[in-house]
Structures are given as C-alpha cells and as structure tokens.
Motif scaffolding. Sequence first.
Motif, PDB file in Angstrom:
ATOM      1  N   ILE A  16     -31.653 -21.493   0.729  1.00 21.86           N
ATOM      2  CA  ILE A  16     -32.945 -21.110   1.291  1.00 21.86           C
ATOM      3  C   ILE A  16     -34.005 -22.146   0.936  1.00 21.86           C
ATOM      4  N   TYR A  17     -34.004 -22.589  -0.318  1.00 21.95           N
ATOM      5  CA  TYR A  17     -34.958 -23.622  -0.723  1.00 21.95           C
ATOM      6  C   TYR A  17     -34.673 -24.949  -0.032  1.00 21.95           C
ATOM      7  N   VAL A  18     -33.403 -25.241   0.192  1.00 21.12           N
ATOM      8  CA  VAL A  18     -33.058 -26.458   0.931  1.00 21.12           C
ATOM      9  C   VAL A  18     -33.649 -26.385   2.335  1.00 21.12           C
ATOM     10  N   GLY A  19     -33.510 -25.234   2.985  1.00 24.19           N
ATOM     11  CA  GLY A  19     -34.040 -25.065   4.338  1.00 24.19           C
ATOM     12  C   GLY A  19     -35.557 -25.018   4.394  1.00 24.19           C
ATOM     13  N   LEU A  20     -36.179 -24.371   3.413  1.00 23.84           N
ATOM     14  CA  LEU A  20     -37.633 -24.228   3.433  1.00 23.84           C
ATOM     15  C   LEU A  20     -38.370 -25.496   3.022  1.00 23.84           C
ATOM     16  N   TYR A  21     -37.883 -26.135   1.967  1.00 26.36           N
ATOM     17  CA  TYR A  21     -38.635 -27.232   1.378  1.00 26.36           C
ATOM     18  C   TYR A  21     -37.943 -28.592   1.448  1.00 26.36           C
ATOM     19  N   GLY A  22     -36.697 -28.623   1.878  1.00 20.83           N
ATOM     20  CA  GLY A  22     -35.984 -29.888   1.999  1.00 20.83           C
ATOM     21  C   GLY A  22     -35.509 -30.462   0.670  1.00 20.83           C
ATOM     22  N   TYR A  23     -35.458 -29.635  -0.380  1.00 21.85           N
ATOM     23  CA  TYR A  23     -34.962 -30.094  -1.682  1.00 21.85           C
ATOM     24  C   TYR A  23     -33.483 -30.428  -1.573  1.00 21.85           C
ATOM     25  N   ASP A  24     -33.006 -31.262  -2.488  1.00 20.06           N
ATOM     26  CA  ASP A  24     -31.562 -31.429  -2.584  1.00 20.06           C
ATOM     27  C   ASP A  24     -30.995 -30.146  -3.202  1.00 20.06           C
ATOM     28  N   VAL A 112     -25.313 -14.117   9.254  1.00 18.42           N
ATOM     29  CA  VAL A 112     -26.640 -14.496   9.759  1.00 18.42           C
ATOM     30  C   VAL A 112     -27.679 -13.470   9.305  1.00 18.42           C
ATOM     31  N   ILE A 113     -27.337 -12.194   9.413  1.00 17.59           N
ATOM     32  CA  ILE A 113     -28.248 -11.133   8.962  1.00 17.59           C
ATOM     33  C   ILE A 113     -28.481 -11.234   7.461  1.00 17.59           C
ATOM     34  N   ASP A 114     -27.412 -11.457   6.699  1.00 23.00           N
ATOM     35  CA  ASP A 114     -27.514 -11.581   5.244  1.00 23.00           C
ATOM     36  C   ASP A 114     -28.410 -12.752   4.856  1.00 23.00           C
ATOM     37  N   SER A 115     -28.278 -13.861   5.547  1.00 20.40           N
ATOM     38  CA  SER A 115     -29.122 -15.025   5.262  1.00 20.40           C
ATOM     39  C   SER A 115     -30.586 -14.728   5.553  1.00 20.40           C
ATOM     40  N   GLY A 116     -30.844 -14.007   6.623  1.00 18.41           N
ATOM     41  CA  GLY A 116     -32.222 -13.623   6.948  1.00 18.41           C
ATOM     42  C   GLY A 116     -32.824 -12.730   5.879  1.00 18.41           C
ATOM     43  N   VAL A 117     -32.057 -11.757   5.404  1.00 14.00           N
ATOM     44  CA  VAL A 117     -32.540 -10.862   4.343  1.00 14.00           C
ATOM     45  C   VAL A 117     -32.800 -11.650   3.061  1.00 14.00           C
ATOM     46  N   ASN A 118     -31.879 -12.541   2.722  1.00 10.60           N
ATOM     47  CA  ASN A 118     -32.063 -13.355   1.512  1.00 10.60           C
ATOM     48  C   ASN A 118     -33.300 -14.244   1.618  1.00 10.60           C
ATOM     49  N   THR A 119     -33.557 -14.769   2.797  1.00 11.44           N
ATOM     50  CA  THR A 119     -34.742 -15.601   3.002  1.00 11.44           C
ATOM     51  C   THR A 119     -36.013 -14.786   2.816  1.00 11.44           C
ATOM     52  N   ILE A 121     -36.344 -12.188   0.916  1.00 11.74           N
ATOM     53  CA  ILE A 121     -36.464 -11.916  -0.523  1.00 11.74           C
ATOM     54  C   ILE A 121     -37.032 -13.124  -1.251  1.00 11.74           C
ATOM     55  N   VAL A 122     -36.532 -14.324  -0.950  1.00  8.61           N
ATOM     56  CA  VAL A 122     -37.030 -15.529  -1.618  1.00  8.61           C
ATOM     57  C   VAL A 122     -38.490 -15.783  -1.247  1.00  8.61           C
ATOM     58  N   CYS A 123     -38.818 -15.664   0.025  1.00  7.58           N
ATOM     59  CA  CYS A 123     -40.209 -15.889   0.448  1.00  7.58           C
ATOM     60  C   CYS A 123     -41.145 -14.844  -0.161  1.00  7.58           C
ATOM     61  N   PHE A 124     -40.674 -13.625  -0.284  1.00  7.79           N
ATOM     62  CA  PHE A 124     -41.472 -12.577  -0.909  1.00  7.79           C
ATOM     63  C   PHE A 124     -41.669 -12.863  -2.395  1.00  7.79           C
ATOM     64  N   ALA A 125     -40.628 -13.342  -3.057  1.00  7.21           N
ATOM     65  CA  ALA A 125     -40.751 -13.694  -4.477  1.00  7.21           C
ATOM     66  C   ALA A 125     -41.698 -14.871  -4.652  1.00  7.21           C
ATOM     67  N   GLU A 126     -41.645 -15.796  -3.736  1.00  8.17           N
ATOM     68  CA  GLU A 126     -42.481 -16.997  -3.795  1.00  8.17           C
ATOM     69  C   GLU A 126     -43.967 -16.662  -3.632  1.00  8.17           C
ATOM     70  N   ASP A 127     -44.288 -15.833  -2.629  1.00  6.75           N
ATOM     71  CA  ASP A 127     -45.695 -15.542  -2.364  1.00  6.75           C
ATOM     72  C   ASP A 127     -45.853 -14.159  -1.720  1.00  6.75           C
ATOM     73  N   PRO A 128     -45.851 -13.094  -2.531  1.00  5.15           N
ATOM     74  CA  PRO A 128     -45.972 -11.755  -1.964  1.00  5.15           C
ATOM     75  C   PRO A 128     -47.308 -11.521  -1.254  1.00  5.15           C
ATOM     76  N   ALA A 129     -48.352 -12.236  -1.673  1.00  5.60           N
ATOM     77  CA  ALA A 129     -49.669 -12.059  -1.040  1.00  5.60           C
ATOM     78  C   ALA A 129     -49.659 -12.531   0.409  1.00  5.60           C
ATOM     79  N   LYS A 130     -48.859 -13.546   0.699  1.00  5.74           N
ATOM     80  CA  LYS A 130     -48.783 -14.050   2.077  1.00  5.74           C
ATOM     81  C   LYS A 130     -48.143 -13.009   2.995  1.00  5.74           C
TER      82      LYS A 130
END
Length: 156
Positions: A16-24, A112-119, A121-130
Amino acid sequence: MCLQSLIEYFNKWAFIYVGLYGYDYITAGKSVMALFMERGWTTIITDDLVSNTLGLVSLVIGLLTGGLGVLVQMVFYSSSSLSSDFGGGGTFVSFGIAFLIGIVIASIVMSVIDSGVNTVIVCFAEDPAKLQSNHPRDSEKMMEGWRLVYPEQCGF
C-alpha cells in the motif's frame, strides 16, 4: 527477534505504501509497521478478519461452482464416455475441475476487495482527520465500530 524484523520488512501492508508514496518495498514495510506501532494498532492488523471472511467466501464459491460442474455433467454428458473414461469417477472430475476454476476466479476477485479494505485501513491510520472531513458518515461508522471491538487500541 529475527522473525519480527523480517515481518517489519515483508508484509502485505507495505504494498500500500509502495502504491501511495512510491517507496521501495523495504522502506515501505518499515514505514507502515512504524505507523501501526505508533498508533498502537498491532492487534488490529493481526486480527485480519476481512481476509479470512473473503477466503471463506472464495471457498463457498468454489464449492458452488463444483456443484454446478457436476450438474452440467449429469445433464449434458450423462450418456457420454466421460464416466467410463475415468472409471466411473467422471462426477468427481467434473466437480474438481469446476471447483478449481471457481475458487481461482473468486480468489482473484476477493484479493482486489481485500486490497481495497487494507488500503482504507492504512489511509485511515495515516490521517483519520482527512477521512472525517471528506466522508464524515463513513468515518463515524468506522470509528464507532473500532471503538466497540478495540476500545483501548484505536486511540480515538
């Protein structure tokens, strides 16, 4: 200790972080685990009910598809040589082939559904206010559910 450090680097959340931020991959794995540790969500991510539920759905779809394969074999090929070619086990062969086809296709869709749910969760953990500002009703439902199940770990 060695296994724990491997889990820090190699986990499904890193994608998820690789897809969102392009990290290795290694940096992403370490960053996402640091995020979950910081939030106190290690219990939440190890209690992976969504993946287990989707796996069970894939199994049920495979079984139903296998049953459909047997039905098709009985209706359309009952008088053919399919049963005699496999020593009378044509029904089992039909079930097995249809089951494999069904479970593979269902697993692909469910991943695909599992990946969406995991994304989410990660985005919510990253910034719940958003999430709260963009989707307040969904955010409230999510926080309410997590408070109910994980009152000490969710931190909000």
